[in-house]
Design a protein around this motif. Structure first.
Motif, mmCIF file in Angstrom:
data_model
loop_
_atom_site.group_PDB
_atom_site.id
_atom_site.type_symbol
_atom_site.label_atom_id
_atom_site.label_comp_id
_atom_site.label_asym_id
_atom_site.label_seq_id
_atom_site.Cartn_x
_atom_site.Cartn_y
_atom_site.Cartn_z
ATOM 1 N N ARG A 209 107.292 14.955 -96.606
ATOM 2 C CA ARG A 209 106.147 15.618 -97.252
ATOM 3 C C ARG A 209 105.975 17.066 -96.802
ATOM 4 N NH1 ARG A 209 103.960 10.471 -95.880
ATOM 5 N NH2 ARG A 209 102.894 11.384 -94.066
ATOM 6 N N VAL A 210 106.850 17.531 -95.925
ATOM 7 C CA VAL A 210 106.752 18.904 -95.440
ATOM 8 C C VAL A 210 107.118 19.884 -96.559
ATOM 9 C CG1 VAL A 210 107.731 20.594 -93.837
ATOM 10 C CG2 VAL A 210 107.204 18.279 -93.042
ATOM 11 N N GLU A 211 106.317 20.904 -96.728
ATOM 12 C CA GLU A 211 106.569 21.877 -97.796
ATOM 13 C C GLU A 211 107.742 22.790 -97.444
ATOM 14 O OE1 GLU A 211 103.074 24.029 -98.770
ATOM 15 O OE2 GLU A 211 101.927 22.232 -99.351
ATOM 16 N N ALA A 212 108.516 23.135 -98.457
ATOM 17 C CA ALA A 212 109.706 23.968 -98.262
ATOM 18 C C ALA A 212 109.351 25.325 -97.674
ATOM 19 C CB ALA A 212 110.444 24.132 -99.588
ATOM 20 N N SER A 213 108.200 25.864 -98.049
ATOM 21 C CA SER A 213 107.804 27.179 -97.543
ATOM 22 C C SER A 213 107.569 27.139 -96.032
ATOM 23 C CB SER A 213 106.542 27.665 -98.257
ATOM 24 O OG SER A 213 105.463 26.746 -98.057
ATOM 25 N N ALA A 214 107.028 26.022 -95.521
ATOM 26 C CA ALA A 214 106.806 25.884 -94.085
ATOM 27 C C ALA A 214 108.135 25.811 -93.341
ATOM 28 C CB ALA A 214 105.969 24.642 -93.804
#
Length: 458
Positions: A209-214
Motif C-alpha cells: 500500500r506504499v505510494e510510489a511517490s514516497a
C-alpha cells in the motif's frame, strides 16, 4: 530529552553546631558545581538538625509537589542520620547520590567538618532501607567527583526513559536460536520494556500500500547519500524501500523504539529479500535501534546503550578469537553513524542467498565498549568489555569473489581474550565508542543487574 529538561534535586545538610557560615559556603559551592552539569535543579537551603525540626519541615515543603528523577544528598559535615532520613524517605523511589564534601588543608594542617562521619553513618542505612544510590566523597585538594555524579544521574534518567520503550519483533525466533529468546514478565518487571510481535504478513501487506511517490523520495535520498559500487537493480531498491516504509509506519503506530526482523528464515527464505537495505533505512532514516535474527536481548541492550550514550548502538558479531583481541563484524549492515565518511554498498551473494545489497563501509576506529545483557530465568547479567578497535583485512568464506570487505573491527581487548570469552553470552554484542563502563555500571546497579566487567582497571 535535552539536559535542561532533565530535573534533579539537591539538598545540603550540616550539623547545627558546625560553623554556619562555613558549611553554608560549602553547600553553595557544591550546588554551583552541580548546576554546571547542565540539568534543571530543584534545591533547598541548608538543612540542620535543629531541635524544633524547622529546617527539615522547610525542606520537605520545598520538595513537595516537585518532580525530579535523581536526588543529591550533600553532606557538608557531620549530621545526625535522622535529619537526612526525614528528607530522603518520602522520596525513597528516587535514585540518590550520597555525597560527602571534604575539609581543607592550610599550611599542612587539616581543618574538617567531618562530612565522612556523616556519610559513613548513612551508607549502610541507605542500603538497608532499600534506597537505590551511589556513595561518593570528596578528597582534600582533589576535584569533586562530578563525572561520577553525572554518570549516575544519566543512568537514572535512562532507567526512567526505558520504562516506556517498546521493541518490535517481526516474526519469531529466527533460525530457532535459543540465546535470542527472553522472559517477558521479568523483563517488564526489571526494566519496563515491552516486546510487541508483528506478523511478517502485516509488513508485506503494508508494503503493497506504499505510494510510489514516497518510495521515489527515499530512493533519491539514498542515491545521494550512499556510494554504490556496481550496478544495483532499481526494482530491488524500491522493494526494500517499500518494506522500510511499511515497517516505519507500523513502528510509528505502535510506538516502537527498536526493531528486529526474522532475517534468515523470514526475509531471505520466505521473501527472497536480504534485508540489509531495510535495516539501514530503519537505523539511519527512522532513527530506530535495529538488530537481525529476532534478538530480543540484543535489542534490549541497544536501547540501554542508546539511552545512556546517545549513540546508535550498532550490533557486531564474533568471527575469530585471538590471544588479546577479537574479530567482530556483520554480514549485512551497520548504521551510518559508525562508518568512516560515506556509506558504501555493493551487490553481493552468499551461498544460496543472491541478489542482496551489502553495506561494505569501513568502520570508525578507536576506543570503544562492547556489551550484552542476558538473563537466566529472572536473573539478569550485563557483560561489558573495553578495548581499541582497528581495521583488519579479512573475508568470510562463501561470498561471491572478489569477496566483500565486511564492516568490522579487530578489537584489542583490555583483558585476555580467554577471560572475556568464558563469560560470553551470545553472538551479538552492542558497540559504543569511548569508555562507557561508568554509565553501564551505574545503570546495572540501579536495576539490580549483575555486572561482569573487563576493562583496563581490572
Amino acid at each position: 530529552m535535552n539536559q535542561t529538561e532533565k530535573k534533579i534535586a539537591f539538598v545540603p545538610f550540616g550539623e547545627i553546631n558546625s560553623p554556619r557560615e562555613l558549611i553554608a559556603q560549602m553547600a553553595a559551592a557544591a550546588l554551583e558545581e552541580v548546576k554546571g552539569l547542565g540539568y534543571a535543579v530543584v534545591s533547598t537551603d541548608l538543612v540542620t538538625d535543629d531541635e524544633a525540626g524547622t529546617d527539615v519541615a522547610r525542606a520537605l515543603h520545598d520538595l513537595d509537589g516537585q518532580s525530579f528523577d535523581a536526588l543529591i544528598v550533600c553532606l557538608t559535615g557531620w549530621i545526625p542520620s535522622h535529619a537526612v532520613i526525614s528528607i530522603t524517605d518520602p522520596h525513597r523511589q528516587v535514585p540518590m547520590v550520597l555525597w560527602g564534601l571534604a575539609g581543607k588543608r592550610t599550611n599542612g594542617h587539616i581543618v574538617t567538618t567531618a562530612a565522612q562521619a556523616g556519610t559513613s553513618a548513612l551508607r549502610k542505612v541507605f542500603a538497608d532501607l532499600g534506597y537505590r544510590f551511589t556513595y561518593l566523597y570528596n578528597i582534600i585538594d582533589n576535584p569533586s567527583p562530578l563525572e561520577k555524579i553525572d554518570s549516575f544521574i544519566q543512568a537514572a534518567f535512562a532507567q526512567k526513559a526505558l520504562r516506556s520503550t517498546k521493541i518490535g519483533m517481526v516474526g519469531f525466533r529466527d533460525m530457532r536460536l535459543y540465546n535470542t529468546l527472553y522472559e517477558g514478565v521479568s523483563l517488564k518487571s526489571k526494566l519496563g520494556i515491552e516486546v510487541e510481535f508483528v506478523e511478517m504478513l502485516e509488513v508485506v501487506k503494508a508494503s503493497e500500500r506504499v505510494e510510489a511517490s514516497a518510495v521515489t523520495a527515499v530512493l533519491n535520498t539514498i542515491q545521494t547519500a550512499w556510494n554504490f559500487q556496481g550496478t544495483v537493480d532499481r526494482q530491488f531498491l524500491e522493494q526494500g524501500i517499500a518494506y522500510y516504509l511499511a515497517i516505519r509506519k507500523i513502528a510509528l503506530e505502535k510506538g516502537l523504539d527498536a526493531i528486529s526482523l526474522k532475517d534468515v528464515d523470514g526475509m531471505k527464505k520466505l521473501l527472497s529479500y536480504p534485508p540489509a537495505v531495510v535495516f539501514m533505512l530503519l537505523a539511519d532514516e527512522a532513527g530506530l535501534c535495529t538488530i537481525p535474527e529476532n534478538d530480543v536481548m540484543g535489542a534490549v541492550t541497544q536501547l540501554i546503550v542508546k539511552q545512556l550514550t546517545g549513540q546508535s548502538a550498532a550490533y557486531l558479531e564474533f568471527y575469530e578469537y585471538f590471544e588479546d583481541s577479537v574479530l567482530m563484524g556483520v554480514p549485512d549492515y551497520v548504521p551510518a553513524e559508525v562508518v568512516q565518511e560515506r556509506v558504501n554498498v555493493l551487490p553481493a551473494a552468499f551461498g544460496q542467498i543472491s541478489g542482496g545489497l551489502l553495506n561494505v563501509s569501513s568502520m570508525r576506529e578507536g576506543r570503544l565498549t562492547i556489551a550484552r545483557l542476558s538473563n537466566t530465568g529472572t536473573a539478569y547479567t550485563m557483560h561489558i568489555a573495553t578495548g581499541e578497535g582497528h581495521l583488519c583485512s579479512w573475508e568470510e568464506a562463501g561470498w561471491t569473489q572478489p569477496a566483500p570487505q565486511l564492516p568490522s573491527l579487530l578489537i584489542k581487548l583490555d583483558t585476555k581474550t580467554e577471560q572475556f570469552v568464558q563469560q560470553i553470552s551470545g553472538q551479538h554484542y552492542i558497540l559504543a565508542y569511548g569508555d562507557c563502563t561508568s554509565l553501564l555500571v551505574d545503570f546495572c546497579r540501579l536495576n539490580d543487574i549483575e555486572i561482569i566487567l573487563h576493562h583496563a582497571a581490572n
